[in-house]
Design a protein around this motif. Structure first.
Motif, PDB file in Angstrom:
ATOM      1  N   HIS A 194       0.799  -1.227   0.000  1.00 13.38           N
ATOM      2  CA  HIS A 194       0.000   0.000   0.000  1.00 13.38           C
ATOM      3  C   HIS A 194       0.832   1.278   0.000  1.00 13.38           C
ATOM      4  O   HIS A 194       0.663   2.158   0.833  1.00 13.38           O
ATOM      5  N   LEU A 253      -3.918   5.378   1.515  1.00 11.06           N
ATOM      6  CA  LEU A 253      -4.711   5.291   2.737  1.00 11.06           C
ATOM      7  C   LEU A 253      -6.114   4.764   2.492  1.00 11.06           C
ATOM      8  O   LEU A 253      -6.647   4.016   3.300  1.00 11.06           O
ATOM      9  N   LEU A 255      -2.429   4.277  11.963  1.00 12.75           N
ATOM     10  CA  LEU A 255      -2.852   2.879  11.829  1.00 12.75           C
ATOM     11  C   LEU A 255      -2.217   2.222  10.612  1.00 12.75           C
ATOM     12  O   LEU A 255      -1.833   1.059  10.661  1.00 12.75           O
ATOM     13  N   ASP A 283       1.257   1.297  11.688  1.00 17.06           N
ATOM     14  CA  ASP A 283       1.273   0.122  12.560  1.00 17.06           C
ATOM     15  C   ASP A 283       1.029  -1.144  11.738  1.00 17.06           C
ATOM     16  O   ASP A 283       1.722  -2.152  11.904  1.00 17.06           O
ATOM     17  N   LYS A 284       0.062  -1.066  10.824  1.00 16.36           N
ATOM     18  CA  LYS A 284      -0.233  -2.229   9.986  1.00 16.36           C
ATOM     19  C   LYS A 284       0.935  -2.566   9.061  1.00 16.36           C
ATOM     20  O   LYS A 284       1.247  -3.719   8.838  1.00 16.36           O
ATOM     21  N   LEU A 289       4.067  -2.054   9.710  1.00 18.47           N
ATOM     22  CA  LEU A 289       5.115  -2.686  10.511  1.00 18.47           C
ATOM     23  C   LEU A 289       4.809  -4.170  10.703  1.00 18.47           C
ATOM     24  O   LEU A 289       5.698  -5.018  10.616  1.00 18.47           O
ATOM     25  N   ILE A 290       3.539  -4.452  10.983  1.00 19.65           N
ATOM     26  CA  ILE A 290       3.135  -5.860  11.137  1.00 19.65           C
ATOM     27  C   ILE A 290       3.343  -6.587   9.802  1.00 19.65           C
ATOM     28  O   ILE A 290       3.872  -7.704   9.769  1.00 19.65           O
ATOM     29  N   LYS A 302       1.185 -10.654   4.240  1.00 20.57           N
ATOM     30  CA  LYS A 302      -0.256 -10.454   4.425  1.00 20.57           C
ATOM     31  C   LYS A 302      -0.498  -9.145   5.156  1.00 20.57           C
ATOM     32  O   LYS A 302       0.047  -8.925   6.236  1.00 20.57           O
ATOM     33  N   TRP A 303      -1.295  -8.290   4.539  1.00 21.63           N
ATOM     34  CA  TRP A 303      -1.644  -7.012   5.169  1.00 21.63           C
ATOM     35  C   TRP A 303      -2.655  -7.275   6.290  1.00 21.63           C
ATOM     36  O   TRP A 303      -3.655  -7.955   6.057  1.00 21.63           O
ATOM     37  N   PRO A 304      -2.389  -6.763   7.502  1.00 19.82           N
ATOM     38  CA  PRO A 304      -3.348  -7.029   8.573  1.00 19.82           C
ATOM     39  C   PRO A 304      -4.579  -6.140   8.443  1.00 19.82           C
ATOM     40  O   PRO A 304      -4.454  -4.930   8.288  1.00 19.82           O
ATOM     41  N   GLY A 305      -5.724  -6.737   8.481  1.00 16.74           N
ATOM     42  CA  GLY A 305      -6.963  -5.970   8.445  1.00 16.74           C
ATOM     43  C   GLY A 305      -7.512  -5.810   7.052  1.00 16.74           C
ATOM     44  O   GLY A 305      -6.899  -6.220   6.061  1.00 16.74           O
ATOM     45  N   PRO A 306      -8.689  -5.184   6.956  1.00 12.95           N
ATOM     46  CA  PRO A 306      -9.342  -5.047   5.647  1.00 12.95           C
ATOM     47  C   PRO A 306      -8.564  -4.147   4.693  1.00 12.95           C
ATOM     48  O   PRO A 306      -7.916  -3.194   5.135  1.00 12.95           O
ATOM     49  N   GLN A 307      -8.629  -4.470   3.433  1.00 12.43           N
ATOM     50  CA  GLN A 307      -7.953  -3.669   2.406  1.00 12.43           C
ATOM     51  C   GLN A 307      -8.730  -3.812   1.100  1.00 12.43           C
ATOM     52  O   GLN A 307      -9.489  -4.760   0.934  1.00 12.43           O
ATOM     53  N   GLU A 308      -8.518  -2.874   0.235  1.00 11.90           N
ATOM     54  CA  GLU A 308      -9.162  -2.951  -1.072  1.00 11.90           C
ATOM     55  C   GLU A 308      -8.339  -3.875  -1.960  1.00 11.90           C
ATOM     56  O   GLU A 308      -7.133  -4.036  -1.742  1.00 11.90           O
TER      57      GLU A 308
END
Lengths: 515, 234
Positions: free
Chosen positions: B91, B100, B125, B128-129, B131-132, B140-146
């Motif tokens: 991203h 974003l 955020l 932070d994401k 970094l994870i 793998k991107w943490p959390g929802p994404q397009e």
């Protein structure tokens, strides 16, 4: 009080500056030097024989009801007297040095005569026989009604680094290198003396004929040797079973059971107050932290003879030792029991009477050890390449005491938990933590709990790559997947969840996109 | 044609407010608040937070670019020190601008005074994401994404029409998308064809609004004929 990434980074940086500025030297041990006055910035490359004398039935001894009576006073005195005599045999009779007492094992180093491996090898075999006879023949003479100790001796020849890491006159020698490790690994069953191939090859044909080959090591039952005592005397060593029995009897006379005070630890144990006449019992968590692959690294460096890299490796070991001690004592109020080469033994027993809190603290400490290595030492002080630690932790009743002679006392922990923790540590690889099922059950924080899984082969819960950051990543990653909202708390952290506390600043959680 | 003056000349009090907001945010340390050579207001600073368990302080240097249409267009955020790699699923645009949000989603309150706080919160955020994402080996991107590219816009149009969960409709939209990508031409959707939702009705009388939503997107794809266009970001 807890581990903190920034604090750990800062103190390691400060310590590294101190170590860097100190003139650190690693020299070969020569005739003019001895290991007694080794400074903190000095280390010696010692060519010698590492001798391990182990009590092979140690678990049985620990559980013996007779020895456990009166707060294990007899057990404490029994081991104390034996350790003093083992030390005397190695130092006074065979002109070697005691390195450490590690629970059931006594670790000695023989390095004389210099430049004569044949003589050195045979002398060490004789020392091994003496240590064996001490346990099997001399001890029963003095401790008539006590359960019999069974002995296993392991010997290996080679180069190892010996450093002194003790402070304020409290000598603590450590030895790093494959002979020191290998001698412990080749220990056989009860009443055996095992020598590694390298040492065996240095023996004469007649001497070697005493041994029989068992896979890649050579073994003898000293009891089967006719007049084993005479073999020792024939080489000019003034030692006999009778002499050791007399010495032990004298030591025993000085330590009546009435003189010994063993109390339940109500406050944090101060190791310096412990001694032959004073010990503590507590419910505590024992932890062993071992650097995976360090011994191999030292061996390869010794083989190449690169003194600069050896010095760097010793510096790293000091840094590692410093950090582990800081985590134990400053971050979690625990006790550093011993540095055993590249391994640390620690004990956590406070707050007394709150077993669950003790176990949680111990697990936090385990994660912190791993975090310090993985996240700070490996990234900020990566002078040897990435290093990893294997950690084992168990909780149970533990007797904490110091045995030996004045100025050279070894802090030891005796108990089933200590044995279990050590076994678990040896079963896991680098960057892994093993804890017992009982300890796992006490974890209340789901973020920590989900990092461990039961390993049926090893019978313990094992977590791989468990660091505080990986835990945070795992927990927040999971919450990011599930939760739509995020809150920024006043403490400066990101908290993710649907229940946003009052006063928290809400952050906009978007769905990132890219072309 | 007369050029419309930038937002800070039209509303100088908003510039003062923006400076105050940037100074007051607890998770943003303002370093400079000057204008760039193009006359854009371009403050720089550090987004900072602390690990809950580890106590690890993470800092991320960013530059904000206020567009001329601010506050009716949100600020662009750049990875100022080029700390993160441009990689698939990371991203980041090729000029180190943070991806974003998909503009069509209207995730930020455009025009409001909370816009900057929202954008910087989203940046925190995102950081932070990311970094994870980095520590997971950029897998793998943490959390929802397009989903990537213009397909995200197509999906969003379907989502708005309530058709995103409908397999037939998704397949139909994918077919249209692929067709436009391959031919670089947009062929108008027949409003009297059967509705892709599978109801059996004609498109116009069932999910007719989908046509209106998809048409400009597909036309745009046809225009630029490849997946990336810097003008399309805003």
């Amino acid at each position: 009080m807890a581990w903190n990434h920034e604090t750990s980074k800062q103190r390691l940086s400060d310590e590294w500056k101190r170590i860097e500025s100190a003139k650190f030297v690693v020299k070969k041990l020569t005739r003019e030097m001895d290991l007694n006055n080794l400074g903190l910035t000095e280390a010696r490359l010692v060519h010698g024989v590492h001798a391990y004398a182990s009590i092979s039935n140690f678990s049985t001894i620990l559980e013996d009801p007779f020895l456990r009576r009166n707060d294990s006073k007899r057990l404490h005195r029994y081991l104390h007297v034996v350790r003093i005599e083992q030390r005397r045999i190695i130092q006074s009779i065979f002109d070697g040095d005691k390195i450490q007492v590690q629970g059931p094992k006594f670790h000695g180093l023989l390095f004389k005569p210099y430049d004569d491996d044949g003589r050195l090898a045979w002398n060490s075999v004789l020392a091994g026989i003496a240590l064996h006879l001490l346990l099997t023949r001399a001890v029963p003479q003095v401790f008539e009604h006590y359960p019999q100790l069974e002995s296993a001796i392991g010997l290996d020849l080679g180069d190892a680094i010996v450093a002194n890491i003790g402070i304020r006159g409290d000598r603590e020698l450590i030895s790093v290198g494959s002979p020191a490790n290998h001698a412990a690994k080749i220990l056989g069953g009860s009443d055996t003396l095992t020598v590694a191939k390298k040492l065996y090859d240095c023996l004469s044909r007649d001497q070697g004929a005493l041994f029989s080959q068992v896979s890649d090591v050579y073994r003898v039952r000293p009891d089967s040797l006719p007049e084993a005592e005479d073999l020792i005397r024939e080489e000019g060593f003034v030692w006999s079973v009778e002499q050791s029995a007399n010495h032990m009897a004298d030591t025993l006379d000085q330590h009546t059971l009435e003189d010994i005070l063993i109390e339940e630890a109500r406050e944090r144990i101060d190791p310096l107050t412990l001694g032959p006449r004073r010990a503590k019992i507590c419910d505590g968590a024992s932890i062993f932290v071992d650097v995976d692959g360090y011994t191999k690294l030292i061996d390869s460096l010794v083989a190449t003879g690169d003194s600069q890299k050896i010095t760097q490796a010793v510096k790293w070991l000091h840094l590692f030792r410093y950090e582990l001690r800081q985590v134990t004592e400053c971050d979690f109020d625990g006790i550093t029991i011993q540095h055993q080469g590249d391994r640390l033994q620690a004990l956590f027993h406070m707050p007394g009477g709150y077993d669950t809190r003790v176990t949680r603290k111990a697990i936090d400490a385990c994660v912190s050890y791993n975090s310090s290595i993985e996240e700070i030492l490996n990234s900020q002080h990566n002078i040897l390449g990435p290093m990893h630690v294997a950690v084992g932790c168990a909780f149970g009743k533990t007797l904490v005491s110091r045995t030996g002679v004045r100025g050279d006392l070894d802090l030891t922990c005796l108990g089933g938990a200590t044995q279990s923790a050590e076994t678990m540590q040896t079963q896991v690889k680098g960057n892994e933590i093993a804890i017992t099922a009982d300890m796992y059950e006490t974890i209340s924080d789901e973020a920590i709990k989900c990092m461990f899984s039961f390993d049926s082969a090893r019978g313990s819960y094992v977590g791989s790559n468990v660091t505080w950051t990986s835990m945070e990543d795992g927990e927040r990653g999971r919450k990011y997947e599930l939760s739509a909202k995020a809150a920024y708390t006043t403490a400066g952290t990101i908290a993710v969840g649907n229940g946003i506390p009052s006063g928290a600043r809400v952050l906009k959680a978007t769905r990132p996109w890219s072309t | 044609m007369r050029r419309i003056p930038p937002w800070y000349k039209l509303r100088p009090q908003r510039l003062t407010l923006e400076r105050e907001i940037l100074r007051g945010l607890p998770y943003f340390e303002l370093r400079s608040d000057s204008f760039d050579e193009n006359g854009h207001f371009r403050p720089t600073g550090t987004v900072v937070y602390c690990g809950e368990y580890s106590g690890r302080i993470e800092r991320f240097d960013v530059a904000l670019e206020y567009l001329d249409r601010f506050p009716h267009a949100f600020q662009l955020v750049y990875d100022e020190q080029k700390r993160f790699l441009i990689c698939e699923g990371g991203h980041l645009f090729s000029d180190h601008q943070l991806c974003l949000t998909l503009l069509e989603r209207n995730e930020f309150s455009l025009g409001s005074e909370t816009l900057t706080e929202e954008v910087l919160g989203a940046t925190l955020l995102w950081f932070d994401k990311r970094l994870i994402f980095e520590r997971r080996g950029r897998k793998k991107w943490p959390g929802p994404q397009e989903v990537h590219g213009f397909r995200a816009k197509v999906n969003f149009a379907l989502e708005q029409s309530g058709l995103l969960g409908n397999e037939k409709a998704v397949e139909w939209a994918n077919r249209l998308y692929n067709q436009v990508c391959e031919t670089h031409r947009y062929i108008a959707i027949d409003p009297y064809s059967p509705c892709p939702c599978g109801s059996g009705k004609k498109h116009r009388f069932c999910h007719g609004e989908t046509i209106a939503r998809l048409t400009p997107i597909l036309q745009r794809i046809a225009q630029i004929s490849s997946g990336y266009s810097p003008q399309d970001r805003n």
